[in-house]
Design a protein around this motif. Structure first.
Motif, short mmCIF file in Angstrom:
data_model
loop_
_atom_site.label_atom_id
_atom_site.label_comp_id
_atom_site.label_asym_id
_atom_site.label_seq_id
_atom_site.Cartn_x
_atom_site.Cartn_y
_atom_site.Cartn_z
N ALA A 31 0.84 -1.20 0.00
CA ALA A 31 0.00 0.00 0.00
C ALA A 31 0.88 1.25 0.00
N LEU A 32 1.93 1.27 0.81
CA LEU A 32 2.83 2.42 0.84
C LEU A 32 3.52 2.62 -0.51
N LEU A 33 3.90 1.53 -1.15
CA LEU A 33 4.53 1.62 -2.47
C LEU A 33 3.57 2.23 -3.49
N ARG A 34 2.31 1.80 -3.47
CA ARG A 34 1.32 2.37 -4.40
C ARG A 34 1.12 3.86 -4.13
N LEU A 35 1.02 4.24 -2.86
CA LEU A 35 0.84 5.65 -2.51
C LEU A 35 2.05 6.48 -2.97
N GLU A 36 3.22 5.91 -2.82
CA GLU A 36 4.45 6.61 -3.25
C GLU A 36 4.47 6.74 -4.77
N GLN A 37 4.08 5.70 -5.49
CA GLN A 37 4.07 5.75 -6.95
C GLN A 37 3.07 6.78 -7.47
N ARG A 38 1.99 6.98 -6.74
CA ARG A 38 0.98 7.98 -7.13
C ARG A 38 1.39 9.40 -6.73
N GLY A 39 2.48 9.52 -5.98
CA GLY A 39 2.96 10.83 -5.57
C GLY A 39 2.26 11.39 -4.35
N TRP A 40 1.52 10.55 -3.62
CA TRP A 40 0.76 11.01 -2.46
C TRP A 40 1.57 10.96 -1.18
N ILE A 41 2.63 10.18 -1.17
CA ILE A 41 3.56 10.17 -0.04
C ILE A 41 4.98 10.21 -0.58
N LYS A 42 5.91 10.60 0.27
CA LYS A 42 7.33 10.65 -0.08
C LYS A 42 8.07 9.82 0.96
N ALA A 43 9.06 9.07 0.52
CA ALA A 43 9.83 8.23 1.43
C ALA A 43 11.29 8.69 1.46
N ASP A 44 11.84 8.75 2.65
CA ASP A 44 13.26 9.06 2.85
C ASP A 44 13.83 8.07 3.85
N TRP A 45 15.07 7.67 3.63
CA TRP A 45 15.71 6.76 4.57
C TRP A 45 16.10 7.50 5.84
N GLY A 46 15.96 6.80 6.96
CA GLY A 46 16.32 7.36 8.25
C GLY A 46 16.63 6.24 9.23
N VAL A 47 16.78 6.60 10.50
CA VAL A 47 17.11 5.63 11.54
C VAL A 47 16.00 5.65 12.59
N THR A 48 15.54 4.46 12.97
CA THR A 48 14.47 4.34 13.97
C THR A 48 15.03 4.59 15.37
N SER A 49 14.14 4.61 16.34
CA SER A 49 14.56 4.79 17.73
C SER A 49 15.39 3.62 18.23
N THR A 50 15.29 2.47 17.55
CA THR A 50 16.10 1.30 17.92
C THR A 50 17.35 1.18 17.05
N LYS A 51 17.69 2.28 16.38
CA LYS A 51 18.92 2.38 15.56
C LYS A 51 18.90 1.50 14.31
N ARG A 52 17.71 1.20 13.80
CA ARG A 52 17.61 0.44 12.57
C ARG A 52 17.33 1.40 11.42
N ARG A 53 17.87 1.07 10.26
CA ARG A 53 17.63 1.87 9.07
C ARG A 53 16.25 1.52 8.52
N ALA A 54 15.46 2.54 8.18
CA ALA A 54 14.11 2.32 7.66
C ALA A 54 13.70 3.50 6.79
N LYS A 55 12.73 3.25 5.93
CA LYS A 55 12.13 4.33 5.15
C LYS A 55 11.08 5.01 6.01
N PHE A 56 11.12 6.32 6.01
CA PHE A 56 10.13 7.12 6.72
C PHE A 56 9.25 7.81 5.68
N TYR A 57 7.96 7.72 5.87
CA TYR A 57 6.98 8.22 4.91
C TYR A 57 6.28 9.46 5.43
N LYS A 58 6.00 10.39 4.52
CA LYS A 58 5.21 11.57 4.89
C LYS A 58 4.34 11.94 3.70
N LEU A 59 3.21 12.60 4.00
CA LEU A 59 2.30 13.04 2.95
C LEU A 59 2.92 14.17 2.13
#
Length: 89
Positions: A31-59
Motif C-alpha cells: 500500500a505504501l509503495l502504491r501511494l508513493e508511486q501515485r505521488g501522495w507520499i514521499k519516502a526518505d531513509w532514516g534511523v528508527t529509535s532502535t537504531k535500525r535503518r528504515a524508510k520514513f513516509y510523509k504526505l
C-alpha cells in the motif's frame, strides 16, 4: 504527526482504531509503495529509535489534497448510508 516508518504507521492505525484494524507487512508495504508511486507520499531513509535503518513516509502536497478529496467522498457516502439506515417516520 511527522514522518513515520511502515511499522510505525501500522501500529498507529491499530492504535487509532482501538485494535479493530490490524495490518501486517504484506498489507502495509504494498500500500505504501502504491501511494508513493501515485505521488501522495514521499519516502526518505532514516534511523528508527532502535537504531535500525528504515524508510520514513510523509504526505506530499498532492497527498494532502487527495486525502481531503477522499474525506469528502467518505462523508457523502456515510451520510447517504445513514439516511438509508435511519428509521422511517
Amino acid at each position: 504527526m511527522g514522518p513515520l516508518h511502515g511499522y510505525g504507521i501500522a501500529r498507529r492505525i491499530e492504535q487509532v482504531s482501538d485494535n479493530q484494524l490490524s495490518l501486517n507487512q504484506g498489507t502495509i508495504y504494498p500500500a505504501l509503495l502504491r501511494l508513493e508511486q501515485r505521488g501522495w507520499i514521499k519516502a526518505d531513509w532514516g534511523v528508527t529509535s532502535t537504531k535500525r535503518r528504515a524508510k520514513f513516509y510523509k504526505l506530499t502536497r498532492s497527498g494532502l489534497k487527495q486525502m481531503a478529496h477522499e474525506e469528502e467522498n467518505w462523508e457523502r457516502i456515510a451520510g447517504t448510508m445513514a439516511r438509508f439506515l435511519a428509521p422511517s417516520n
